[in-house]
Motif scaffolding. Structure first.
Motif, short mmCIF file in Angstrom:
data_model
loop_
_atom_site.label_atom_id
_atom_site.label_comp_id
_atom_site.label_asym_id
_atom_site.label_seq_id
_atom_site.Cartn_x
_atom_site.Cartn_y
_atom_site.Cartn_z
N ALA A 154 40.32 24.15 82.56
CA ALA A 154 41.52 23.77 81.81
C ALA A 154 41.21 22.69 80.77
N ILE A 155 40.39 21.72 81.15
CA ILE A 155 40.04 20.65 80.20
C ILE A 155 39.22 21.21 79.04
N TRP A 156 38.26 22.08 79.37
CA TRP A 156 37.45 22.68 78.31
C TRP A 156 38.32 23.45 77.31
N ALA A 157 39.21 24.29 77.83
CA ALA A 157 40.06 25.08 76.93
C ALA A 157 40.97 24.18 76.10
N GLY A 158 41.53 23.12 76.72
CA GLY A 158 42.42 22.23 75.98
C GLY A 158 41.71 21.51 74.85
N TRP A 159 40.48 21.01 75.09
CA TRP A 159 39.76 20.30 74.03
C TRP A 159 39.30 21.25 72.92
N VAL A 160 38.89 22.45 73.30
CA VAL A 160 38.47 23.42 72.26
C VAL A 160 39.64 23.76 71.34
N GLU A 161 40.81 24.00 71.93
CA GLU A 161 41.97 24.31 71.09
C GLU A 161 42.42 23.09 70.29
N MET A 162 42.30 21.90 70.89
CA MET A 162 42.62 20.69 70.13
C MET A 162 41.68 20.53 68.94
N GLY A 163 40.40 20.86 69.13
CA GLY A 163 39.46 20.78 68.03
C GLY A 163 39.83 21.73 66.90
N ARG A 164 40.31 22.92 67.23
CA ARG A 164 40.69 23.86 66.18
C ARG A 164 41.95 23.38 65.45
N LEU A 165 42.86 22.75 66.15
CA LEU A 165 44.07 22.23 65.50
C LEU A 165 43.78 21.04 64.61
N THR A 166 42.68 20.35 64.86
CA THR A 166 42.34 19.15 64.07
C THR A 166 41.20 19.39 63.10
N GLY A 167 40.83 20.62 62.82
CA GLY A 167 39.84 20.91 61.79
C GLY A 167 38.45 21.21 62.30
N PHE A 168 38.19 21.13 63.62
CA PHE A 168 36.88 21.52 64.15
C PHE A 168 36.81 23.04 64.18
N GLY A 169 35.68 23.59 63.75
CA GLY A 169 35.52 25.04 63.73
C GLY A 169 34.06 25.42 63.59
N LYS A 170 33.84 26.65 63.15
CA LYS A 170 32.49 27.17 63.03
C LYS A 170 31.83 26.61 61.79
N VAL A 171 30.58 26.17 61.95
CA VAL A 171 29.79 25.64 60.84
C VAL A 171 28.38 26.21 60.96
#
Length: 277
Positions: A154-171
């Protein structure tokens, strides 16, 4: 009352030194000690312990004996009554070597006491004497790992989705060299925040880290867990509201998390290393 214990010596003790110590032990115990007690207290072998015990139980020099022997070994014993030439005078058997006469009260000899019972409490035995089946078993940890697995997902999924909402993505990790090597930077948030929190908790609670490192680990672990909890709360609120992007304030805080984790990890490693020198 505890009998005195002699310090070990590089040279074997003399009987002349052992007998006064044995008499002091007998006076302290109120009875003549056994041969095993003499061996243990005086740190001697069986022959000397037997000779010291014989000296303790021998009658004083003033009492008559049934088989007197002249103190001069070279002078033959003088016969009391003349005997005919046809009879031979029996040669007295040699007695143990004469011991120095030390005045002490005559005590009744006692038999060897029974050996003390072996304690059954493992804590009362030395570490190498505790049987394998009595040794304390190590606490079981694997159930805790099973309990932590759902929380980790649950923590992993929450942080990954939070990263996508804040501009973290594929580079692209190697632009211009290997454009096909792509990494989703959203995974850096759960790895950084939660991994550091777990390690800081270990450094704080294990007792193996130096005192200064433990204080820093305690504060930083609590801060990491608080940031992780706030991040999960913010993500679930935004997901429930249907937001596709996070507000700028949340984006700014989340963007600083990898830098903060790097600084706290380096500081904790430095404190743990410097405390061992």
């Amino acid at each position: 009352m505890t009998a005195p214990t002699l310090a070990p010596s590089a040279y074997p003790p003399d009987l002349a030194e052992l007998i006064p110590q044995a008499r002091d032990l007998a006076a302290e115990l109120g009875e003549i000690p056994s041969q095993n007690r003499l061996k243990k207290t005086l740190k001697v072998g069986t022959p000397k312990a037997r000779a010291v015990l014989a000296a303790l139980t021998a009658p004083p020099a003033g009492e008559p004996t049934t088989n007197p022997v002249d103190t001069e070994p070279d002078t033959p014993p003088t016969p009391v009554d003349p005997v005919p030439d046809t009879e031979t005078t029996p040669t007295p058997e040699p007695l143990p070597e004469a011991m120095p006469d030390v005045a002490s009260p005559q005590l009744a000899p006692v038999t060897d006491p029974e050996p003390p019972a072996t304690p059954t409490d493992p804590a009362a035995l030395p570490a190498d004497a505790v049987p394998e089946d009595v040794k304390a078993r190590r606490p079981v940890v694997w159930p805790v790992l099973i309990l932590c697995l759902p929380a980790f997902v649950a923590i992993w999924a929450g942080w990954v989705e939070m990263g996508r909402l804040t501009g973290f993505g594929k580079v692209a990790l190697l632009p211009g060299i290997a454009d096909s090597v792509v990494l989703d930077t959203a995974i850096t948030l759960p790895i950084g925040v939660e991994t550091y929190a777990a390690y800081a908790l270990w450094a704080w609670l294990s007792g193996r880290a130096p005192q200064q490192a433990r204080r820093f680990a305690k504060c930083s672990a609590i801060a990491s867990l608080a940031v992780g909890a706030l991040g999960q709360i913010a993500y679930h609120l935004m997901a429930a509201a249907g937001w596709s992007t996070a507000p700028w304030l949340i984006t700014a805080v989340v963007a600083c998390i990898p830098v903060a984790v790097l600084g706290m990890g380096a500081a904790l490693a430095h404190l743990m290393h410097s405390g061992r020198n």
